[in-house]
Design an enzyme around this catalytic site. Structure first.
Site, PDB file in Angstrom:
ATOM      1  N   SER A  78      33.458  47.020  41.798  1.00  0.00           N
ATOM      2  CA  SER A  78      33.282  45.525  41.602  1.00  0.00           C
ATOM      3  C   SER A  78      33.334  44.657  42.676  1.00  0.00           C
ATOM      4  O   SER A  78      34.098  44.919  43.668  1.00  0.00           O
ATOM      5  CB  SER A  78      34.430  44.930  40.561  1.00  0.00           C
ATOM      6  OG  SER A  78      33.958  43.625  40.040  1.00  0.00           O
ATOM      7  N   ASP A  79      32.406  43.589  42.783  1.00  0.00           N
ATOM      8  CA  ASP A  79      32.443  42.692  43.814  1.00  0.00           C
ATOM      9  C   ASP A  79      32.094  41.351  43.520  1.00  0.00           C
ATOM     10  O   ASP A  79      31.270  41.232  42.568  1.00  0.00           O
ATOM     11  CB  ASP A  79      31.424  43.084  45.013  1.00  0.00           C
ATOM     12  CG  ASP A  79      31.765  42.473  46.436  1.00  0.00           C
ATOM     13  OD1 ASP A  79      32.518  42.872  47.090  1.00  0.00           O
ATOM     14  OD2 ASP A  79      30.774  41.263  46.587  1.00  0.00           O
ATOM     15  N   GLN A  80      32.740  40.532  44.047  1.00  0.00           N
ATOM     16  CA  GLN A  80      32.426  39.088  43.944  1.00  0.00           C
ATOM     17  C   GLN A  80      31.672  38.212  44.939  1.00  0.00           C
ATOM     18  O   GLN A  80      32.396  38.356  46.091  1.00  0.00           O
ATOM     19  CB  GLN A  80      33.647  38.297  43.249  1.00  0.00           C
ATOM     20  CG  GLN A  80      33.479  36.940  42.552  1.00  0.00           C
ATOM     21  CD  GLN A  80      34.613  36.334  42.042  1.00  0.00           C
ATOM     22  OE1 GLN A  80      35.427  35.904  42.715  1.00  0.00           O
ATOM     23  NE2 GLN A  80      34.766  36.556  40.714  1.00  0.00           N
ATOM     24  N   ALA A 115      29.694  41.093  40.363  1.00  0.00           N
ATOM     25  CA  ALA A 115      29.071  42.474  39.855  1.00  0.00           C
ATOM     26  C   ALA A 115      29.955  43.698  39.807  1.00  0.00           C
ATOM     27  O   ALA A 115      31.119  43.842  40.059  1.00  0.00           O
ATOM     28  CB  ALA A 115      28.203  42.798  41.099  1.00  0.00           C
TER      29      ALA A 115
END
Length: 216
Positions: A78-80, A115
């Site tokens: 996950s990434d933000q 994401a």
């Protein structure tokens, strides 16, 4: 006396590809057995890359980096990325940068792209190997004076958070409105989207052992 219940299949190894304590705490809500491994990747955005593309690419790369170490596992990446007027807002790192971020965002709406990738390293074919989604959250910040923003930062010290505010903590008091179809996305791991992905991968959530069993 023999049980009439069918035997559960063997558990799959579930890995969270992240060093974030916030994502680990969120995943713990699902009461699944999982490991955490920190992916070693370059998280810098590429030239000309849109914020949503950056988040999706990094979520996938994090999962793929862990997959090379754990064949057969289910891996979460996950990434933000936070944006204001199309400009990416990263982690401030210190008090001065955080105050500048909050001053710029006050009275404004910030878009958070979170994401999420679920990579099934044991999938029999490429079509079922990868699931990828971006969850968008719109955050409206209160128009607060400098002394309140400064005081908030000194109390909570959210210097490792993009946007300089912890919505799961005191930071909720500087936020006016949050709009999203996945309430945990802003904290860093969209659990509604994740549970959908895990079910697509065959996971059975409700069993007596609280282990990540799959139907295959």
């Amino acid at each position: 006396m023999p049980s009439n219940n069918p035997p559960l299949p063997s558990p799959r190894r579930l890995i969270l590809g992240s060093s974030s304590v916030y994502r680990r705490e969120l995943l713990s809500r699902l009461q699944l057995s999982f490991d955490t491994i920190s992916p070693d990747i370059d998280e810098a955005p590429l030239a000309g890359e849109a914020p949503e593309q950056t988040a999706l690419r990094l979520a996938r790369q994090k999962a793929e980096a862990i997959a090379r170490q754990a064949p057969g596992a289910l891996i979460i990446g996950s990434d933000q990325v936070a944006t204001l007027d199309g400009e990416q807002i990263g982690k401030p790192g210190n008090h001065a940068n955080a105050l500048k971020q909050l001053q710029k965002m006050r009275g404004r709406q910030v878009v958070f792209h979170t994401a999420l990738c679920l990579l099934d390293a044991g999938a029999p074919d490429a079509a079922s190997r990868l699931q990828l989604v971006n969850v968008q959250t719109l955050v409206s910040f209160r128009d607060l004076p400098d002394h309140e923003l400064d005081a908030y930062l000194r109390i909570e010290q959210p210097y490792d958070c993009a946007g300089s505010a912890k919505n799961e903590g005191l930071g909720i008091a500087i936020i006016e409105k949050i709009e999203s179809n996945d309430p945990t996305a802003l904290t860093g791991l969209p659990l509604i989207a994740l549970t959908t992905m895990l079910r697509n991968a065959g996971m059975i959530f409700f069993n007596s052992s609280n282990a990540p069993y799959t139907s295959a």
